[in-house]
Design a protein around this motif. Structure first.
Motif, PDB file in Angstrom:
ATOM      1  N   ASP A  73       8.537  80.120  50.276  1.00  0.00           N
ATOM      2  CA  ASP A  73       9.873  79.978  50.797  1.00  0.00           C
ATOM      3  C   ASP A  73      10.296  78.499  50.790  1.00  0.00           C
ATOM      4  O   ASP A  73      11.416  78.159  50.398  1.00  0.00           O
ATOM      5  N   TYR A  74       9.375  77.623  51.195  1.00  0.00           N
ATOM      6  CA  TYR A  74       9.679  76.187  51.137  1.00  0.00           C
ATOM      7  C   TYR A  74       9.880  75.742  49.692  1.00  0.00           C
ATOM      8  O   TYR A  74      10.753  74.918  49.409  1.00  0.00           O
ATOM      9  N   ALA A  75       9.065  76.275  48.781  1.00  0.00           N
ATOM     10  CA  ALA A  75       9.184  75.882  47.370  1.00  0.00           C
ATOM     11  C   ALA A  75      10.589  76.204  46.847  1.00  0.00           C
ATOM     12  O   ALA A  75      11.204  75.416  46.131  1.00  0.00           O
ATOM     13  N   VAL A  76      11.100  77.361  47.250  1.00  0.00           N
ATOM     14  CA  VAL A  76      12.431  77.783  46.803  1.00  0.00           C
ATOM     15  C   VAL A  76      13.512  76.867  47.390  1.00  0.00           C
ATOM     16  O   VAL A  76      14.513  76.570  46.745  1.00  0.00           O
ATOM     17  N   ARG A  77      13.282  76.397  48.627  1.00  0.00           N
ATOM     18  CA  ARG A  77      14.332  75.671  49.347  1.00  0.00           C
ATOM     19  C   ARG A  77      14.331  74.159  49.137  1.00  0.00           C
ATOM     20  O   ARG A  77      15.061  73.455  49.833  1.00  0.00           O
ATOM     21  N   LEU A  78      13.503  73.649  48.218  1.00  0.00           N
ATOM     22  CA  LEU A  78      13.558  72.198  47.968  1.00  0.00           C
ATOM     23  C   LEU A  78      14.969  71.844  47.501  1.00  0.00           C
ATOM     24  O   LEU A  78      15.465  72.393  46.518  1.00  0.00           O
ATOM     25  N   PRO A  79      15.638  70.921  48.204  1.00  0.00           N
ATOM     26  CA  PRO A  79      17.014  70.597  47.805  1.00  0.00           C
ATOM     27  C   PRO A  79      17.043  69.997  46.400  1.00  0.00           C
ATOM     28  O   PRO A  79      16.104  69.292  46.022  1.00  0.00           O
ATOM     29  N   PRO A  80      18.085  70.290  45.620  1.00  0.00           N
ATOM     30  CA  PRO A  80      18.163  69.725  44.278  1.00  0.00           C
ATOM     31  C   PRO A  80      18.220  68.195  44.329  1.00  0.00           C
ATOM     32  O   PRO A  80      18.771  67.617  45.267  1.00  0.00           O
ATOM     33  N   LEU A  81      17.639  67.571  43.325  1.00  0.00           N
ATOM     34  CA  LEU A  81      17.640  66.113  43.263  1.00  0.00           C
ATOM     35  C   LEU A  81      19.061  65.633  42.969  1.00  0.00           C
ATOM     36  O   LEU A  81      19.689  66.093  42.022  1.00  0.00           O
ATOM     37  N   PRO A  82      19.590  64.684  43.790  1.00  0.00           N
ATOM     38  CA  PRO A  82      20.949  64.190  43.519  1.00  0.00           C
ATOM     39  C   PRO A  82      21.009  63.576  42.101  1.00  0.00           C
ATOM     40  O   PRO A  82      20.059  62.908  41.691  1.00  0.00           O
ATOM     41  N   PRO A  83      22.109  63.822  41.394  1.00  0.00           N
ATOM     42  CA  PRO A  83      22.234  63.341  40.010  1.00  0.00           C
ATOM     43  C   PRO A  83      21.953  61.842  39.865  1.00  0.00           C
ATOM     44  O   PRO A  83      21.413  61.423  38.835  1.00  0.00           O
ATOM     45  N   ALA A  84      22.247  61.059  40.901  1.00  0.00           N
ATOM     46  CA  ALA A  84      22.034  59.612  40.822  1.00  0.00           C
ATOM     47  C   ALA A  84      20.566  59.273  40.580  1.00  0.00           C
ATOM     48  O   ALA A  84      20.254  58.165  40.136  1.00  0.00           O
ATOM     49  N   TYR A  85      19.673  60.202  40.864  1.00  0.00           N
ATOM     50  CA  TYR A  85      18.232  59.930  40.719  1.00  0.00           C
ATOM     51  C   TYR A  85      17.628  60.519  39.443  1.00  0.00           C
ATOM     52  O   TYR A  85      16.448  60.331  39.181  1.00  0.00           O
ATOM     53  N   HIS A  86      18.435  61.243  38.688  1.00  0.00           N
ATOM     54  CA  HIS A  86      17.896  61.892  37.481  1.00  0.00           C
ATOM     55  C   HIS A  86      17.342  60.878  36.490  1.00  0.00           C
ATOM     56  O   HIS A  86      16.301  61.114  35.870  1.00  0.00           O
ATOM     57  N   ALA A  87      18.044  59.741  36.353  1.00  0.00           N
ATOM     58  CA  ALA A  87      17.612  58.749  35.367  1.00  0.00           C
ATOM     59  C   ALA A  87      16.241  58.193  35.730  1.00  0.00           C
ATOM     60  O   ALA A  87      15.368  58.034  34.866  1.00  0.00           O
ATOM     61  N   LEU A  88      16.047  57.922  37.027  1.00  0.00           N
ATOM     62  CA  LEU A  88      14.736  57.430  37.495  1.00  0.00           C
ATOM     63  C   LEU A  88      13.636  58.437  37.187  1.00  0.00           C
ATOM     64  O   LEU A  88      12.578  58.093  36.675  1.00  0.00           O
ATOM     65  N   ARG A  89      13.908  59.676  37.524  1.00  0.00           N
ATOM     66  CA  ARG A  89      12.931  60.740  37.295  1.00  0.00           C
ATOM     67  C   ARG A  89      12.603  60.848  35.804  1.00  0.00           C
ATOM     68  O   ARG A  89      11.441  60.896  35.419  1.00  0.00           O
ATOM     69  N   ASP A  90      13.653  60.851  34.999  1.00  0.00           N
ATOM     70  CA  ASP A  90      13.443  61.028  33.561  1.00  0.00           C
ATOM     71  C   ASP A  90      12.727  59.833  32.947  1.00  0.00           C
ATOM     72  O   ASP A  90      12.068  59.962  31.911  1.00  0.00           O
ATOM     73  N   ALA A  91      12.844  58.682  33.610  1.00  0.00           N
ATOM     74  CA  ALA A  91      12.155  57.496  33.107  1.00  0.00           C
ATOM     75  C   ALA A  91      10.702  57.448  33.598  1.00  0.00           C
ATOM     76  O   ALA A  91       9.952  56.555  33.239  1.00  0.00           O
ATOM     77  N   GLY A  92      10.331  58.421  34.411  1.00  0.00           N
ATOM     78  CA  GLY A  92       8.943  58.473  34.881  1.00  0.00           C
ATOM     79  C   GLY A  92       8.635  57.484  35.989  1.00  0.00           C
ATOM     80  O   GLY A  92       7.480  57.160  36.234  1.00  0.00           O
ATOM     81  N   VAL A  93       9.675  57.012  36.677  1.00  0.00           N
ATOM     82  CA  VAL A  93       9.468  56.095  37.796  1.00  0.00           C
ATOM     83  C   VAL A  93       9.198  56.917  39.068  1.00  0.00           C
ATOM     84  O   VAL A  93       9.698  58.028  39.204  1.00  0.00           O
ATOM     85  N   ASN A  94       8.384  56.361  39.974  1.00  0.00           N
ATOM     86  CA  ASN A  94       8.061  57.034  41.243  1.00  0.00           C
ATOM     87  C   ASN A  94       7.450  58.425  41.061  1.00  0.00           C
ATOM     88  O   ASN A  94       7.709  59.340  41.837  1.00  0.00           O
ATOM     89  N   MET A  95       6.640  58.557  40.021  1.00  0.00           N
ATOM     90  CA  MET A  95       5.911  59.801  39.852  1.00  0.00           C
ATOM     91  C   MET A  95       4.586  59.654  40.596  1.00  0.00           C
ATOM     92  O   MET A  95       4.014  58.565  40.664  1.00  0.00           O
ATOM     93  N   ILE A  96       4.120  60.757  41.124  1.00  0.00           N
ATOM     94  CA  ILE A  96       2.828  60.721  41.810  1.00  0.00           C
ATOM     95  C   ILE A  96       1.766  61.127  40.789  1.00  0.00           C
ATOM     96  O   ILE A  96       1.647  62.290  40.432  1.00  0.00           O
ATOM     97  N   HIS A  97       1.028  60.153  40.317  1.00  0.00           N
ATOM     98  CA  HIS A  97       0.169  60.400  39.162  1.00  0.00           C
ATOM     99  C   HIS A  97      -1.045  61.244  39.479  1.00  0.00           C
ATOM    100  O   HIS A  97      -1.657  61.805  38.584  1.00  0.00           O
ATOM    101  N   GLU A  98      -1.402  61.335  40.744  1.00  0.00           N
ATOM    102  CA  GLU A  98      -2.554  62.146  41.103  1.00  0.00           C
ATOM    103  C   GLU A  98      -2.276  63.643  40.947  1.00  0.00           C
ATOM    104  O   GLU A  98      -3.195  64.445  40.953  1.00  0.00           O
ATOM    105  N   CYS A  99      -0.995  64.002  40.854  1.00  0.00           N
ATOM    106  CA  CYS A  99      -0.672  65.415  40.725  1.00  0.00           C
ATOM    107  C   CYS A  99      -0.687  65.808  39.267  1.00  0.00           C
ATOM    108  O   CYS A  99      -0.226  65.064  38.420  1.00  0.00           O
ATOM    109  N   GLN A 100      -1.199  66.991  39.004  1.00  0.00           N
ATOM    110  CA  GLN A 100      -1.282  67.408  37.619  1.00  0.00           C
ATOM    111  C   GLN A 100       0.108  67.706  37.063  1.00  0.00           C
ATOM    112  O   GLN A 100       0.363  67.523  35.890  1.00  0.00           O
TER     113      GLN A 100
END
Lengths: 137, 283
Positions: A24-51
């Motif tokens: 239920d929590y997995a379903v309810r994760l709020p969508p990432l605001p568009p302003a952060y998409h570029a950061l995500r797509d650039a691989g910044v602030n990724m948690i590398h320990e997670c597969q």
């Protein structure tokens, strides 16, 4: 919802219900605001320990914590945990967030439910979140 | 030219085969096994049951599998009888599906097959999924005690190594070299020493899979395991990784797709070997 209330929600339920709560929590994760998409797509602030690619940006402004996160739907377990952290910490005072218990995963009953082998990525998400709050304070 | 057939082509079924047989629930049981325990709950093939490698297959107290009596209870509860054809599929190139397949073989289940391409291919083909969890009438099941011919223990591995017999380390090159004590993404599953069992060849498990998560053809697999790495299908071979899950994928490839006569999976793997006092290690 406070972390204490979430922990209470997970206490005293059986494993099956605990899995349903997580989903239920997995379903309810709020969508990432568009302003952060570029950061995500650039691989910044990724948690590398997670597969799976777990993106988590922590911002502390005026003493208040903001979390911006994204986790693929194909990785529901880290997604659910991130969703719990967003719900518990987003909009909270930083000093309050830093009082969160070290053994949160244990308190939520996840250590036993997920097994030692699967818990480490989640620990890394948690450590990253709290250390980012502490660093920016 | 048609590609050479797998040594035992009866252990792989296609997504089309599953479509054609999924209604035959009296004889066929689909089992989804994933790394992520929640993934099944987000949607699975209609009629498929869930088996989780931690909660269902591993003993929570002793580091071992559940034992044949608890395995039999698991099968009964999932409506699996001794004659049921169990079809495994899952995420990540069927990595965990192969692990579940190996555990079923350990307890002597005869009719085990893998759906080639797993969850990835099923979804890529736009096929139906559901969140509805099926319930089957309890079946009767008798499990045999463990088949030690497919499982290697540390003393056997040490004797195997000292006799100079082939070992296959299916971890990533950095784990094999000892640069990393764990898989890049799995920090704490390490050991006190890095490296590999002396003499082991490094053939990462995922080299056996294609982009679409299906297995490579026999010709492609022979090019890797036989021509490039010089493994001998008639030699006793031991495969290992970190906890025995990736190596169950390679065990499947060597045993069924390439017809190796005697392959054992060392599930103690590096989390045991790299922590043992006094055993030889190579970097």
């Amino acid at each position: 919802m406070t972390l204490e209330a979430i922990a209470e929600e997970f206490a005293d339920v059986d494993d099956e219900t605990r899995l349903e709560l997580l989903l239920d929590y997995a379903v309810r994760l709020p969508p990432l605001p568009p302003a952060y998409h570029a950061l995500r797509d650039a691989g910044v602030n990724m948690i590398h320990e997670c597969q799976s690619p777990v993106f988590m940006t922590v911002e502390v402004t005026g003493g208040t914590v903001h979390l911006y996160a994204d986790v693929p739907r194909e990785a529901p377990t880290p997604r659910s945990f991130v969703s719990i952290l967003v719900r518990a910490f987003d909009g909270q005072p930083a000093h309050h967030v830093l009082e969160a218990p070290d053994d949160l995963l244990y308190r939520l009953g996840l250590t036993h439910l997920l097994g030692m082998q699967r818990i480490h990525g989640l620990s890394a998400i948690y450590r990253h979140t709290l250390s980012e709050v502490a660093r920016q304070l | 030219m048609a590609d050479k057939a797998y040594a035992d082509k009866s252990v792989l079924v296609s997504t089309d085969w599953v479509i054609a047989h999924m209604g035959d629930t009296a004889n066929v049981r689909l089992i989804e096994s994933n790394e992520d325990v929640l993934l099944y709950g987000t949607g699975h093939i209609p009629g498929a049951v869930h088996i989780d490698w931690v909660n269902d297959l591993n003993d929570q107290l002793v580091r071992d599998y559940v034992g044949h009596e608890r395995f039999a209870i698991l099968c009964r509860e999932k409506g699996i009888g001794n004659d049921t054809t169990v079809v495994f599929y899952g995420d990540k190139n069927n990595w965990w599906a192969c692990y579940a397949f190996w555990v079923f073989k350990l307890y002597g289940h005869e009719k085990c097959v893998i759906m080639n391409g797993g969850r990835t291919k099923w979804l890529a083909e736009g096929r139906e999924i559901t969140t509805e969890v099926p319930n089957y009438p309890a079946a009767s099941y008798t499990a045999r005690s463990q088949d030690r011919s497919i499982r290697a223990f540390r003393d056997e591995v040490l004797a195997h190594q000292q006799a100079g017999r082939p070992l296959v380390d299916v971890r990533s090159p950095a784990e094999y070299d000892g640069t990393l004590l764990h898989m890049p993404a799995y920090p704490q599953e390490g050991a006190l020493r890095g490296g590999h069992i002396p003499g082991a060849r490094n053939i990462p498990w995922s080299r056996a899979a294609r982009e679409d998560a299906t297995f490579k053809s026999r010709t492609e697999l022979e090019a890797i395991y036989l021509d490039e790495q010089g493994l001998d299908p008639n030699a006793e071979t031991v495969a290992y990784c970190r906890i025995g899950e990736r190596s169950s994928h390679s065990w499947f490839v060597l045993t069924y797709l390439l017809g190796f006569k005697n392959v054992r999976n060392y599930d103690g793997s590096w989390t045991e070997w790299g922590n043992l006092v006094g055993v030889p290690i190579e970097k």
